[in-house]
Structures are given as C-alpha cells and as structure tokens.
Design a protein around this motif. Structure first.
Motif, PDB file in Angstrom:
ATOM      1  N   ILE A 262      21.620   8.618  87.577  1.00  0.00           N
ATOM      2  CA  ILE A 262      22.085   9.758  88.376  1.00  0.00           C
ATOM      3  C   ILE A 262      23.174   9.303  89.343  1.00  0.00           C
ATOM      4  O   ILE A 262      24.230   9.929  89.476  1.00  0.00           O
ATOM      5  CB  ILE A 262      20.913  10.388  89.146  1.00  0.00           C
ATOM      6  N   LYS A 263      22.926   8.173  90.021  1.00  0.00           N
ATOM      7  CA  LYS A 263      23.900   7.652  90.992  1.00  0.00           C
ATOM      8  C   LYS A 263      25.207   7.238  90.326  1.00  0.00           C
ATOM      9  O   LYS A 263      26.277   7.323  90.927  1.00  0.00           O
ATOM     10  CB  LYS A 263      23.287   6.464  91.743  1.00  0.00           C
ATOM     11  N   ALA A 264      25.104   6.781  89.066  1.00  0.00           N
ATOM     12  CA  ALA A 264      26.304   6.338  88.340  1.00  0.00           C
ATOM     13  C   ALA A 264      27.075   7.505  87.732  1.00  0.00           C
ATOM     14  O   ALA A 264      28.128   7.321  87.125  1.00  0.00           O
ATOM     15  CB  ALA A 264      25.905   5.357  87.236  1.00  0.00           C
ATOM     16  N   GLY A 265      26.548   8.723  87.899  1.00  0.00           N
ATOM     17  CA  GLY A 265      27.223   9.890  87.353  1.00  0.00           C
ATOM     18  C   GLY A 265      27.002  10.079  85.867  1.00  0.00           C
ATOM     19  O   GLY A 265      27.715  10.851  85.213  1.00  0.00           O
ATOM     20  N   GLU A 266      25.982   9.394  85.325  1.00  0.00           N
ATOM     21  CA  GLU A 266      25.681   9.533  83.897  1.00  0.00           C
ATOM     22  C   GLU A 266      24.808  10.757  83.628  1.00  0.00           C
ATOM     23  O   GLU A 266      24.657  11.183  82.491  1.00  0.00           O
ATOM     24  CB  GLU A 266      24.978   8.278  83.383  1.00  0.00           C
ATOM     25  N   ILE A 267      24.213  11.301  84.689  1.00  0.00           N
ATOM     26  CA  ILE A 267      23.423  12.532  84.582  1.00  0.00           C
ATOM     27  C   ILE A 267      23.988  13.541  85.571  1.00  0.00           C
ATOM     28  O   ILE A 267      24.058  13.260  86.777  1.00  0.00           O
ATOM     29  CB  ILE A 267      21.934  12.267  84.872  1.00  0.00           C
ATOM     30  N   LEU A 268      24.411  14.684  85.071  1.00  0.00           N
ATOM     31  CA  LEU A 268      25.048  15.702  85.900  1.00  0.00           C
ATOM     32  C   LEU A 268      24.199  16.968  85.953  1.00  0.00           C
ATOM     33  O   LEU A 268      23.478  17.289  85.002  1.00  0.00           O
ATOM     34  CB  LEU A 268      26.426  16.052  85.343  1.00  0.00           C
ATOM     35  N   VAL A 269      24.315  17.692  87.044  1.00  0.00           N
ATOM     36  CA  VAL A 269      23.650  18.980  87.192  1.00  0.00           C
ATOM     37  C   VAL A 269      24.727  20.028  87.415  1.00  0.00           C
ATOM     38  O   VAL A 269      25.479  19.964  88.385  1.00  0.00           O
ATOM     39  CB  VAL A 269      22.662  18.983  88.382  1.00  0.00           C
ATOM     40  N   GLY A 270      24.817  20.981  86.485  1.00  0.00           N
ATOM     41  CA  GLY A 270      25.872  21.984  86.585  1.00  0.00           C
ATOM     42  C   GLY A 270      27.253  21.373  86.530  1.00  0.00           C
ATOM     43  O   GLY A 270      28.200  21.878  87.140  1.00  0.00           O
ATOM     44  N   GLY A 271      27.382  20.243  85.807  1.00  0.00           N
ATOM     45  CA  GLY A 271      28.670  19.570  85.672  1.00  0.00           C
ATOM     46  C   GLY A 271      29.067  18.736  86.865  1.00  0.00           C
ATOM     47  O   GLY A 271      30.165  18.189  86.906  1.00  0.00           O
ATOM     48  N   LYS A 272      28.183  18.616  87.854  1.00  0.00           N
ATOM     49  CA  LYS A 272      28.507  17.875  89.077  1.00  0.00           C
ATOM     50  C   LYS A 272      27.544  16.715  89.288  1.00  0.00           C
ATOM     51  O   LYS A 272      26.402  16.744  88.852  1.00  0.00           O
ATOM     52  CB  LYS A 272      28.445  18.805  90.290  1.00  0.00           C
TER      53      LYS A 272
END
Length: 343
Positions: free
Chosen positions: A34-44
């Motif tokens: 999540i911190k690395a941006g590999e998991i996004l919520v609503g594209g963010k």
C-alpha cells in the motif's frame, strides 16, 4: 486484482480488510505494498490505515522495478508442482501427471501440475496442488484449477449452476492440496450437490497443528462467520456477522514435542473451516499465517513450508449407480519431510 468494497465492509481499515482477501500475504507485506503505491483505492494512493467508505474499487498496480514483479499467486508452486508428482495414487488409476507437452502454463513463473487420480465418464477426481486456487475470483483471474479442467475436459464448461466455477461442487483453500471431485455431466453435478447438502460425502484431512493436543479426539462445533473488524473468518466471536453452523471432528494420530498430527473430518464446508476451528481450540495449523494463535504470532517463527501443513487425504462419494467411490492419497513429500525434521 480488483475488489469492490461492499456496504458490510464500511469502516474497516484497508490493510485489515485485504488481509482477509489476500491470505498468502502477511499484514506487513500488504502495508508495504500500500505504501509503495502497488495497491490503490479509487485510483489513488492511500495509507494502510485508510478507512473504507463503501463502493470504492481497490486495485493492484504491478511494479516492474528490478524486473522482479512479485507474483502473489505462484508462491511455492514450482516446488509443489515437483513434489506433487509422487502423490495421488488413487484406488482406480495410478495418478498420471498431466504434462500436455508445452501446454503447461509458465506465465508468471507458474506451472500447473495437476494429478488425475481417477477418470470416469461422469466425473474426474484430481489431486489439487498447493499454490493454486480452485476457480477465478476478484484476485485470481487465471491459472486456476477450473482453467486446467476446462482445457482437459471441455464438456465441463457447461456443467453446474455458476459459469465461474463449472463442474465444481466443493473447494480447497489455495495453500491446501489434496483430493477433489469435479463433475463431467449435469446429472453427476446434481448427484454430488445433493450428497454434499445431506452430508453424505466423506471428507478427511491430515493436519499438523502447533502444540500438543491433550484429548485423543474431539468435536469443534462453534459457528463460523466473517469478522467485520478484520475481514477474516472467526468462530464464537461477538464482533462478527451471524455465524453459520459448522462441525469439525478431529482425532490424534501422533504427538510430537511441540506439534500434533491430526486426522480431521468436516461435516460442513465453511470458508477456512479447519483453520478457524483449530485456532479456536488453541492449536493453529502449521504454516497458517492468517489464523495463527497469539502465542505462535509472538514467536514469529517461519516454518519454511510456503504452504499449510494440511491436505485432503480421503474422499468418498456415491456415483450415479449408488456405488461408493473411495479415494486416498499419500502425504506430499514436503509435508513428509517436515515431519522427519520434528521427530
């Protein structure tokens, strides 16, 4: 990976919610993604402790850094596929390995090696390897047992009640191996479904659990439901949805210094039933990071299995003539080797 957040999950933390969905990853690994941006919520990009609002789309973003894209689906599969070659000698045919020369998938470093234990015009019994899921879902879109079945037995595609899981009347968790039966005809599908519904089918598992189980045999009957706080399944806990009836019988096969080998029979088919019920009695399954008991989590010891020490050892059901079909397989090599280490 694409998951739509349902109303019942509103208010849950993102990392805790995903821990119940991605049972092959620890919460620390999920938080890192999540911190690395590999998991996004609503594209963010959001924080691991982001509270879900409902209706959002959670999606995984593949990273190509260092050329080592992490494969969430294939952990341990290369080794398991090799070990499974010596399993699955059923009573009707000696498990013939499906190699299909070049047709075996190597995408993402995975190879689907499924042993056929028995073939009949109405059904097929296979030994599912650990590391693959039974049917496609929001996270696993391909390389499933269903994909393999349809390629080998095209008629299965139109069998059953759900196009996403044709021919399937029961399932095994991703990191659990063992016997499964799939229907090749609608009549057999209906026959098996009725047997499962009336609890006439015999399903026995072999499991190695942490700690020394004192009772020689017992029954766990705690209802099982999904925890709203964590997203995982729980038994006998107040903060969950209404639990569903569940029954698990166990019998001690052998006791070791810090482990116990059990024979387990289930009479219901709840999600993660054996794993949840074993945690309930204080003896979690070896290799289970999601349902490990508190003392095991504190020790933080990695057994190095890359799977659960749990496999479906015996399966009995009746065919369309009413005759019993009985199958049994040997202990997978990786699990047998682990037993040798703890003697």
């Amino acid at each position: 990976m694409k998951i739509i957040v349902e109303k019942e999950n509103i208010g849950e933390r993102l990392d805790q919610f995903l821990q119940g969905k991605l049972d092959n990853l620890s919460r620390a690994q999920i938080q890192k993604k999540i911190k690395a941006g590999e998991i996004l919520v609503g594209g963010k990009t959001v924080a691991p402790h982001y509270f879900l609002k409902g209706g959002e789309q959670i999606e995984g973003k593949r990273q190509k850094a260092k050329g080592k894209e992490e494969n969430e689906e294939g952990k341990g599969q290369r080794v398991e596929g090799k070990e499974e070659n010596e399993e699955g000698k059923g009573q009707r045919v000696e498990g013939k390995e499906e190699n299909e020369k070049g047709k075996m998938k190597k995408e993402k470093g995975k190879r689907l090696r499924v042993k056929i234990v028995a073939e009949d015009k109405d059904f097929v019994v296979v030994n599912k390897p650990a590391g693959i899921v039974v049917h496609p879902d929001n996270i696993h879109k391909k390389d499933t047992l269903v994909d393999w079945l349809i390629k080998k037995y095209p008629e299965i595609k139109n069998i059953g009640e759900d196009a996403g899981r044709p021919g399937i009347v029961h399932r095994l968790d991703k990191e659990v191996s063992g016997l499964m039966v799939a229907s090749r005809t609608q009549k057999m599908f209906d026959c098996l479904k009725e047997q499962f519904k009336n609890r006439k089918i015999v399903k026995e598992y072999s499991a190695l659990v942490h700690g020394v189980v004192q009772k020689n045999e017992g029954t766990v009957g705690a209802p099982i439901g999904r925890s709203r706080a964590k997203g995982t399944m729980t038994a006998g806990v107040a903060n969950k949805e209404a639990g569903r009836e569940a029954r698990t019988d166990y019998e001690v096969v052998k006791r070791f210094r810090n482990f116990t080998l059990l024979k387990i029979r289930i009479f219901t088919g709840r999600t993660h039933q054996i794993r949840v019920h074993m945690k309930t009695i204080g003896h979690s399954v070896v290799g289970d990071k999601v349902y490990a008991t508190r003392d095991i989590k504190k020790k933080g010891k990695d057994e190095g299995l890359n799977r659960l020490w749990l496999f479906a050892e015996r399966l009995w059901f009746r065919d369309l003539t009413g005759a019993w079909q009985k199958f049994e397989i040997k202990t997978p090599r990786a699990l047998k080797d682990f037993l040798e280490k703890i003697k």
